[in-house]
Design a protein around this motif. Structure first.
Motif, mmCIF file in Angstrom:
data_model
loop_
_atom_site.group_PDB
_atom_site.id
_atom_site.type_symbol
_atom_site.label_atom_id
_atom_site.label_comp_id
_atom_site.label_asym_id
_atom_site.label_seq_id
_atom_site.Cartn_x
_atom_site.Cartn_y
_atom_site.Cartn_z
ATOM 1 N N PRO A 1 0.814 -1.217 0.000
ATOM 2 C CA PRO A 1 0.000 0.000 0.000
ATOM 3 C C PRO A 1 0.850 1.272 0.000
ATOM 4 C CG PRO A 1 0.081 -0.897 2.215
ATOM 5 C CD PRO A 1 0.898 -1.820 1.345
ATOM 6 N N SER A 2 2.160 1.150 0.243
ATOM 7 C CA SER A 2 2.982 2.353 0.417
ATOM 8 C C SER A 2 3.245 3.076 -0.894
ATOM 9 C CB SER A 2 4.320 1.982 1.066
ATOM 10 O OG SER A 2 4.113 1.318 2.298
ATOM 11 N N PRO B 1 11.262 9.447 8.800
ATOM 12 C CA PRO B 1 10.977 9.548 7.364
ATOM 13 C C PRO B 1 11.443 10.854 6.742
ATOM 14 C CG PRO B 1 9.034 8.764 8.542
ATOM 15 C CD PRO B 1 10.047 9.155 9.582
ATOM 16 N N ALA B 2 11.472 11.934 7.523
ATOM 17 C CA ALA B 2 11.871 13.211 6.944
ATOM 18 C C ALA B 2 13.283 13.130 6.384
ATOM 19 C CB ALA B 2 11.764 14.322 7.980
ATOM 20 N N GLY C 1 10.609 9.047 1.412
ATOM 21 C CA GLY C 1 10.260 9.332 2.805
ATOM 22 C C GLY C 1 8.788 9.684 2.992
ATOM 23 N N GLU C 2 8.195 10.347 1.992
ATOM 24 C CA GLU C 2 6.791 10.785 2.124
ATOM 25 C C GLU C 2 5.842 9.631 2.424
ATOM 26 O OE1 GLU C 2 8.750 12.137 -0.158
ATOM 27 O OE2 GLU C 2 8.340 14.297 -0.253
ATOM 28 N N GLN C 3 6.186 8.456 1.924
ATOM 29 C CA GLN C 3 5.218 7.371 2.069
ATOM 30 C C GLN C 3 5.547 6.410 3.209
ATOM 31 O OE1 GLN C 3 5.891 6.316 -1.940
ATOM 32 N NE2 GLN C 3 6.974 4.431 -1.493
ATOM 33 N N ALA C 4 6.656 6.640 3.911
ATOM 34 C CA ALA C 4 7.036 5.732 5.000
ATOM 35 C C ALA C 4 6.257 6.052 6.273
ATOM 36 C CB ALA C 4 8.536 5.836 5.268
ATOM 37 N N LEU C 5 5.815 5.011 6.952
ATOM 38 C CA LEU C 5 5.177 5.183 8.255
ATOM 39 C C LEU C 5 6.253 5.333 9.321
ATOM 40 C CD1 LEU C 5 2.446 2.362 8.185
ATOM 41 C CD2 LEU C 5 2.127 4.816 7.769
ATOM 42 N N VAL C 6 5.991 6.175 10.317
ATOM 43 C CA VAL C 6 6.858 6.156 11.502
ATOM 44 C C VAL C 6 6.421 4.965 12.348
ATOM 45 C CG1 VAL C 6 7.392 8.611 11.547
ATOM 46 C CG2 VAL C 6 5.315 7.795 12.661
ATOM 47 N N PRO C 7 7.332 4.481 13.238
ATOM 48 C CA PRO C 7 7.002 3.257 13.982
ATOM 49 C C PRO C 7 5.667 3.299 14.733
ATOM 50 C CG PRO C 7 9.343 3.659 14.099
ATOM 51 C CD PRO C 7 8.742 4.845 13.386
ATOM 52 N N HIS C 8 5.321 4.421 15.374
ATOM 53 C CA HIS C 8 4.069 4.343 16.150
ATOM 54 C C HIS C 8 2.842 4.303 15.250
ATOM 55 C CE1 HIS C 8 3.763 8.800 15.743
ATOM 56 N NE2 HIS C 8 2.479 8.569 15.874
ATOM 57 N N SER D 1 8.048 18.096 3.525
ATOM 58 C CA SER D 1 6.641 17.667 3.515
ATOM 59 C C SER D 1 6.189 17.203 4.886
ATOM 60 C CB SER D 1 6.435 16.558 2.492
ATOM 61 O OG SER D 1 7.193 15.433 2.847
ATOM 62 N N SER D 2 7.147 16.806 5.735
ATOM 63 C CA SER D 2 6.752 16.312 7.048
ATOM 64 C C SER D 2 6.553 17.442 8.061
ATOM 65 C CB SER D 2 7.834 15.349 7.559
ATOM 66 O OG SER D 2 9.075 16.032 7.621
ATOM 67 N N LEU D 3 6.860 18.678 7.671
ATOM 68 C CA LEU D 3 6.693 19.791 8.615
ATOM 69 C C LEU D 3 5.215 20.188 8.720
ATOM 70 C CD1 LEU D 3 9.745 22.034 7.615
ATOM 71 C CD2 LEU D 3 9.524 20.514 9.600
#
Lengths: 349, 349, 349, 349
Positions: free
Chosen positions: C271-272, C304-305, C311-318, D55-57
């Motif tokens: 889905p990413s 991801p930043a 990076g735009e499509q990566a989830l952060v761990p939480h 984009s993450s800001l």
């Protein structure tokens, strides 16, 4: 129609499908193969078969329709080319027809300036929108009836036929009164109420292909018009949606030979909307004629920078003149004259 | 808006573009870079900028529009979710709504049998077509007013709201009288006369996405309705055309989170038309709810094999019952009830 | 196969087609109908028929192929689901498998941080690119062998299988040595030399669908692998090109039920890449599981930043942890456990 | 690059984005507007900006890239047309080049018969596949090295250059030895290992556009070749996937003027694969030349009914002769000669 049975379908399942086909009034032709059986169906030409009665039976995995769903528009129904006559202008015959003018009627001056410029270089029909379908409700929607009256004035003063878009059945009587050709835009290609209404008109219809309409959809839309009695329909390829947005739309010139084989109706091309930029209009106009189009419909504006609508894609008059010179040479290479410009073909086809 | 200048644009060309921007009433912000200059434009929010005045200037190679062309439908204009109320049924709130029934009203028996079956399993709106837009003029076009009267009877006897398609402005007064929700079909999504007309109606509108409509096109179509005063619009994803014809249409479920971010309007999904086959409807119904849809509109027929239209994709009642059980569990997993079925959420979101 | 004759085809033309079919070693079954004759062909199952011998005969207007061109991958050839085993992890059985990790291996710290985070929440395979196919030659192309060595270290220290992309036959031996699953990316889906090479590998293969590959193309690509002997193939839907660029790609979840019917191979979803933005990944992950996917492959990055790629499509761990909770509930609603997380199904299917 | 801020973004959020841009080494240009602020970024030309940092800001809703990601292939980098020389044949100059021959080398007789026929009518390069990429592993895959040797023999005996497809890096040395032009097929357009390898070759490369490649993808693929040192690249439009399967692929002739504006590389067209049927090849060949293509690559077979591959779309020699006559007239209408046929232009452009 062909029914494809599962590789593991039983003899009983096959027999039941054949029975159902017979009950529906058609003939089954079972064809056993090494891994599966297929069942041909005959007797259904021209009928809308209720395939759900068969697809729901056990053992059926696919149904392949073969009969084309349109009739009156097909070459099999009528072999000779239809020539749509607008006054004494034949559209769909050996001559290539060029319709040109502004996207939108903005004023008397703008309309007459555009028209005089394009007529001087060989256009034989003037285009101009009075009612404009716009993606945004905040965009200029056209002058409406005032625009129609300007078109009528132009027609009378310059003696040239005009084509303009009809957006709905309410305004159809008005548009019909003023226009020589009724244009159905891409967004309305499957507006069946409108198709039926223009099918009852005595005016020729220019039917534009929808953004995502297959050629079969386009031919069925034309069938809606013919079935009501109006046989004067001109099809128009104007570009379709695609994954690549390098241009506004992707002009599908491969549709031309396919349509010419499937239908007897004339096929013209609008290179302006697909190109989206004036410098790409001329190459696409040339290509359309080279591919066998019966005509073009092109946007021309005396001062595109100040056009209220789609200025980016409008040709200025001297560029239109260049286009006409070029397509005349292209048409001549195929043995076709450009009507209003080059009365005799210079090369045999 | 951002104007991109050619790498070789001169200082004079840049100055002229800035002048033109000022003459149009906006502010230019030139940004010289190492290889080219870009010029930001501010002050144009909400206006339709006549970009042809700029694109035609020497040295300009691209114009990038940034402002979204719609307003009333946007989340920026109205942050809170719109809840469309049909009687006391809220569409667009925490509950998931299921509309179900036959593709087409064929007879009193068929309509009432379908309706009773789906109501028993939790549907809260009955769907059924009286006027059918069909690709072919030879296909069954619906019962027309007789179908509307059957829907009205059903509504009165069973006390359930009904949704049915309106095809044109002529029949709108009739449909408005009988239906609780006016459906605009995919083929009419850019029929602006019809959009304006339903925009003046007091009935909620279910607006289906066109086969090849971008989400921006869909939102602009909704804007046409809202701008006329009717704020009760439900958007419906129903599949788009694609290069792979493995299914009738490609259901674009990725549109759901994007629409929910862009607009405050409710978004529902029609899994039946995209699937084209009944056995694919349930997985897609589950996926739609999982993706965050506010509801579903599903075709159910007591005897699909004998449906006059689209029988292949209609669920039989017991399969519809399975679907409802499954989507109730899916909705519960997201903390949402299915209205008419599961009054309380079982998991917090 | 079915040969459709022109409405005006003569008896001689029909007879000649039948003769040609017999000469090619198949059986013709002519079926005369009221307006035209069709000719069924049997005996050609599994053979590549040289249709040009027939299409070139006079009177033939269409040839309809019915037999599916793939065999080993089809459900008709093997009815039971293939379960691909990676160590003791079964992919394609009742459990849903989640593969997660960074788009690209950037450093030991980044890889181990991502991996530990996703393992804590139930991922059972770690993804991470060492060789990256990038549209631009100027984009970061991956750490190469150094990246592979980090993956091998991770595998040994944390005891988890890893999946990584193989770009060409030259680096295949190296990738094969370090990776548990060989990923073939969308751009290489029809790189037949590479498909054949991984077909001779003893490693399972994760085959991603091309941007514009039909499901038939995807199944034929898988057939290339199976025909060489490797039956351990996992198919992956990752979005296709469409006319609407609201997201990076259009995720075709309708492909899941269709693939599950056509093939016995496991089907997972990425889905990413389709979402292109992290906030759309979770709804699409939920929808994929709801539609019946056997697993997911998801990009997760600790920061991801600062990701070097996508990076735009990566989830952060939480956010990944939230996704896992949600898909566990969705899977449970279908009676499926998420492997590594929820050992027993909580609802019967 | 332009950063679009949310309508509700605070001054602090805007300041933070500007800081981040400065830390990345670029210049921010904030442009406050009536409803939102946009921030221009300069100094990033030619760099791959890590947009995820921005984009993450908080407050950022969109990032619009403006800089084209390719360089060496662009007209801005090199204004004059590249002329690829194959022996003394110039491709990309004023003359139109026709490459023709069989889809696949089947035998000495078939290859020489095709070649002699097309040379007699003005083809100047012979095409013929020795290694064939086929969707199905069961289709004929070409004669391999034996096919290459036949091409080499042909080259020597008839003194004509040959173009043939290279499928992988393993067989590249062999193909390079025998062929004058290395063809990269549509399926391998993003096979970057292969692109890099041919980028180090001294042979010109004919790069076909992928089925779903945007023009930007195509230009980036060419950039991969140029960046390795090989500047002799010919681009080839051959049709893309679309929703309408009236033809095998949709030929995108609108790509020609767009490519000619963006790049200095020659652009040719393959009308055979898109058409899929011989009777549609000639109109599309004419249209391609009319649109401004620098050449054509066309399939011709002495006996298409018995072609082992794609016989339906191959022209017989006398139809090829007609095509050459027609395109010569079309080219002449544009003031271009067809090389090998008409040495002097007959009309000034």
């Amino acid at each position: 129609m062909l029914i494809v049975m599962d590789a593991h379908a039983t003899a009983e399942q096959i027999a039941r499908v054949c029975d159902e086909i017979r009950q529906m009034g058609y003939q089954p032709h079972p064809m056993p193969g090494p891994t599966r059986t297929a069942i041909g169906v005959t007797g259904n030409e021209g009928a809308i078969v209720q395939t759900s009665r068969i697809s729901s039976l056990p053992g059926v995995i696919d149904i392949v329709r073969i009969t084309k769903p349109y009739k009156l528009v097909s070459r099999e129904f009528k072999e000779a080319d239809t020539i749509v006559r607008v006054g004494d202008l034949p559209i769909g015959g050996p001559g290539v027809v060029v319709m040109a003018g502004p996207c939108t009627v903005e004023s008397r001056d703008q309309l007459f300036a555009s028209a005089r410029a394009v007529l001087a270089h060989g256009a034989t029909v003037i285009r101009g929108g009075a009612y404009k379908p716009r993606s945004s409700p905040y965009s200029f929607q056209g002058l409406g009836e005032a625009g129609l009256r300007l078109l009528a004035e132009l027609r009378q003063e310059l003696g040239v036929p005009v084509v303009t878009e009809v957006l709905d059945t309410e305004t159809l009587p008005l548009v019909e009164e003023y226009a020589d050709i009724l244009q159905i835009g891409a967004r309305n290609m499957q507006n069946y109420s409108l198709l039926r209404a223009v099918g009852r008109s005595h005016r020729p219809v220019l039917l534009k292909r929808g953004f995502a309409a297959t050629l079969q959809d386009l031919l069925l839309a034309a069938e809606y018009i013919l079935v009501e009695g109006n046989r004067q329909v001109i099809l128009c390829e104007r570009g379709v949606r695609s994954f690549d947005q390098h241009s506004r739309f992707m002009l599908d010139l491969g549709a031309i030979p396919v349509l010419k084989a499937l239908t007897h109706l004339p096929v013209i091309v609008d290179p302006s909307h697909a190109a989206g930029q004036a410098d790409r209009v001329i190459p696409m106009a040339r290509a359309a004629v080279a591919a066998g189009a019966d005509g073009l419909i092109v946007e021309v504006h005396p001062d595109p920078a100040f056009a209220v609508c789609d200025g980016e894609q409008a040709l200025v008059p001297h560029r239109f003149a260049e286009m006409m010179q070029q397509i005349e040479r292209i048409a001549a290479a195929l043995g076709r004259p450009v009507l209003g410009r080059s009365p005799q073909p210079t090369h045999p086809a």
